[in-house]
Design a protein around this motif. Sequence first.
Motif, short mmCIF file in Angstrom:
data_model
loop_
_atom_site.label_atom_id
_atom_site.label_comp_id
_atom_site.label_asym_id
_atom_site.label_seq_id
_atom_site.Cartn_x
_atom_site.Cartn_y
_atom_site.Cartn_z
N MET A 85 8.37 -8.91 1.27
CA MET A 85 8.17 -8.00 0.13
C MET A 85 7.04 -8.53 -0.76
N GLN A 86 5.87 -8.74 -0.18
CA GLN A 86 4.76 -9.37 -0.90
C GLN A 86 3.54 -8.49 -1.04
N THR A 87 3.64 -7.23 -0.68
CA THR A 87 2.52 -6.30 -0.83
C THR A 87 2.99 -5.05 -1.54
N GLU A 88 2.03 -4.29 -2.08
CA GLU A 88 2.38 -3.04 -2.75
C GLU A 88 3.10 -2.09 -1.80
N SER A 89 2.59 -1.95 -0.59
CA SER A 89 3.19 -1.01 0.36
C SER A 89 4.60 -1.43 0.73
N ALA A 90 4.83 -2.72 0.91
CA ALA A 90 6.16 -3.20 1.26
C ALA A 90 7.14 -2.97 0.12
N LEU A 91 6.74 -3.31 -1.10
CA LEU A 91 7.61 -3.10 -2.25
C LEU A 91 7.91 -1.62 -2.44
N GLN A 92 6.90 -0.78 -2.28
CA GLN A 92 7.11 0.66 -2.45
C GLN A 92 8.07 1.20 -1.39
N ARG A 93 7.90 0.76 -0.16
CA ARG A 93 8.79 1.22 0.91
C ARG A 93 10.22 0.76 0.68
N VAL A 94 10.38 -0.51 0.35
CA VAL A 94 11.73 -1.04 0.14
C VAL A 94 12.42 -0.31 -1.01
N ALA A 95 11.69 -0.08 -2.10
CA ALA A 95 12.28 0.61 -3.25
C ALA A 95 12.66 2.05 -2.89
N ARG A 96 11.78 2.73 -2.15
CA ARG A 96 12.06 4.11 -1.75
C ARG A 96 13.33 4.18 -0.88
N GLU A 97 13.40 3.33 0.12
CA GLU A 97 14.57 3.34 1.01
C GLU A 97 15.83 2.92 0.27
N PHE A 98 15.70 1.97 -0.63
CA PHE A 98 16.82 1.49 -1.44
C PHE A 98 17.47 2.66 -2.19
N VAL A 99 16.64 3.47 -2.84
CA VAL A 99 17.15 4.60 -3.62
C VAL A 99 17.74 5.67 -2.71
N LEU A 100 17.10 5.95 -1.59
CA LEU A 100 17.62 6.96 -0.67
C LEU A 100 18.99 6.55 -0.12
N ASP A 101 19.16 5.25 0.14
CA ASP A 101 20.45 4.77 0.63
C ASP A 101 21.53 4.89 -0.45
N LEU A 102 21.17 4.65 -1.70
CA LEU A 102 22.12 4.84 -2.80
C LEU A 102 22.54 6.30 -2.88
N LEU A 124 -0.57 -10.04 -5.60
CA LEU A 124 -0.21 -9.04 -6.60
C LEU A 124 -0.06 -9.69 -7.97
N SER A 125 -0.37 -8.93 -9.00
CA SER A 125 -0.03 -9.35 -10.35
C SER A 125 1.39 -8.89 -10.65
N LEU A 126 1.97 -9.41 -11.71
CA LEU A 126 3.31 -8.97 -12.11
C LEU A 126 3.34 -7.46 -12.36
N ASP A 127 2.32 -6.96 -13.05
CA ASP A 127 2.29 -5.53 -13.37
C ASP A 127 2.16 -4.69 -12.10
N LEU A 172 6.87 -8.78 -19.82
CA LEU A 172 6.61 -7.76 -18.80
C LEU A 172 7.59 -6.60 -18.92
N ALA A 173 8.85 -6.92 -19.11
CA ALA A 173 9.88 -5.88 -19.24
C ALA A 173 9.61 -4.99 -20.44
N VAL A 174 9.27 -5.60 -21.56
CA VAL A 174 8.96 -4.83 -22.76
C VAL A 174 7.74 -3.95 -22.52
#
Length: 374
Positions: A85-102, A124-127, A172-174
């Motif tokens: 989970m170290q690239t934009e595409s990987a993070l985006q895919r994981v998040a998308r599938e995570f929500v669909l499974d929920l 990647l930067s934090l942002d 970052l959260a703020v």
Amino acid sequence: MSAPDKDYRMPNGGPSIASLPKVSLHDHLDGGLRPETVVELADEAGVTLPVTGGSADLDRWFVESATAGSLTDYIATFDVTVAVMQTESALQRVAREFVLDLAADGVVHAEVRWAPEQHLRGGLSLDQAVEAVQAGIDEAVSALADDDHELSVGQILSAMRHADRSLEIATLAVRHREAGVLGFDIAGAEEGHPAGDHRAAFDLLAREFLPVTVHAGEADGLDSIRGALLDGRALRLGHGVRIAEDIRVIQSRGGQTTVELGPIASWVRDREIALELAPQSNLQTGAIAAWGADLDDHPFDLLYQLGYRVTVNTDNRLMSATSLSRELALLTQAFDYDLSDVLAFQLNAAAASFLPLEDRDDLADRITLGFEAV
């Protein structure tokens, strides 16, 4: 095993639990990957996996490795998921599938926690990491809306409690509070890393009025919970199961049972500070070892009967081979709960969510109507 497709149902021919509207407050992004996704992302990134037999063997490895009786061993399995989970595409895919499974499990509001500082190895930067996860969430929510499935999702950004970036992650959260971030958390090795080590971050969050939940009362006891409350100003306790160490159950000779609450236990109950309980995870990590090794031994029911704001969570669906429906099904079997109890757990979670008051009220109404319709 990570996302069981069994149709878990309420006892005595009751409704499918997946059909009931549910709230997920404690669910780690890096603990909810599909095994086949881990395999595919590992192949793309050149990451060597601990087993070579494909997604089924990998699924089994996660569960067996996480069920070692300690939080340290449990956490070690995340080395694999974080690595892919170290690239934009990987993070985006994981998040998308995570929500669909929920959504497939009937979740109508979710607060997804993860630690951005662990996803910077690819440059990647934090942002950028936060924005990639939000893009995946938004993509899934939009697709679900097209299918008339309403689901709200917010991020909770976690700082690793053994590291020194908590103030940076709090900032970052703020910075992203108007772009999907609902709150802040500290996670990771609990024992030996008290909340007080991150006082500067918590002070900032208090000044900015950003809600906080803190992992406490899982691998460490009452001192950890005290620190979460005093130093972290926590509105929720991540797990918090060891609050039961401050509860004394007294059996009289006549068979009457009385209960005495210590000061921390009283404060948590009386202030309705939510407990983000995750029964299967608590068994795997040994968090309830003082009470036993089976679900029947879990203090969940004691806390519920005493009026604590208990919520039911998965923690890590991959590592625990679980879903929210499975967690609820196992609890109903262990403690003979009925539909009204399951509704109470969801209303507790809705009330404890980091949504604005009006949205919490709307969520509670939606949950109640959903239960009344079955």
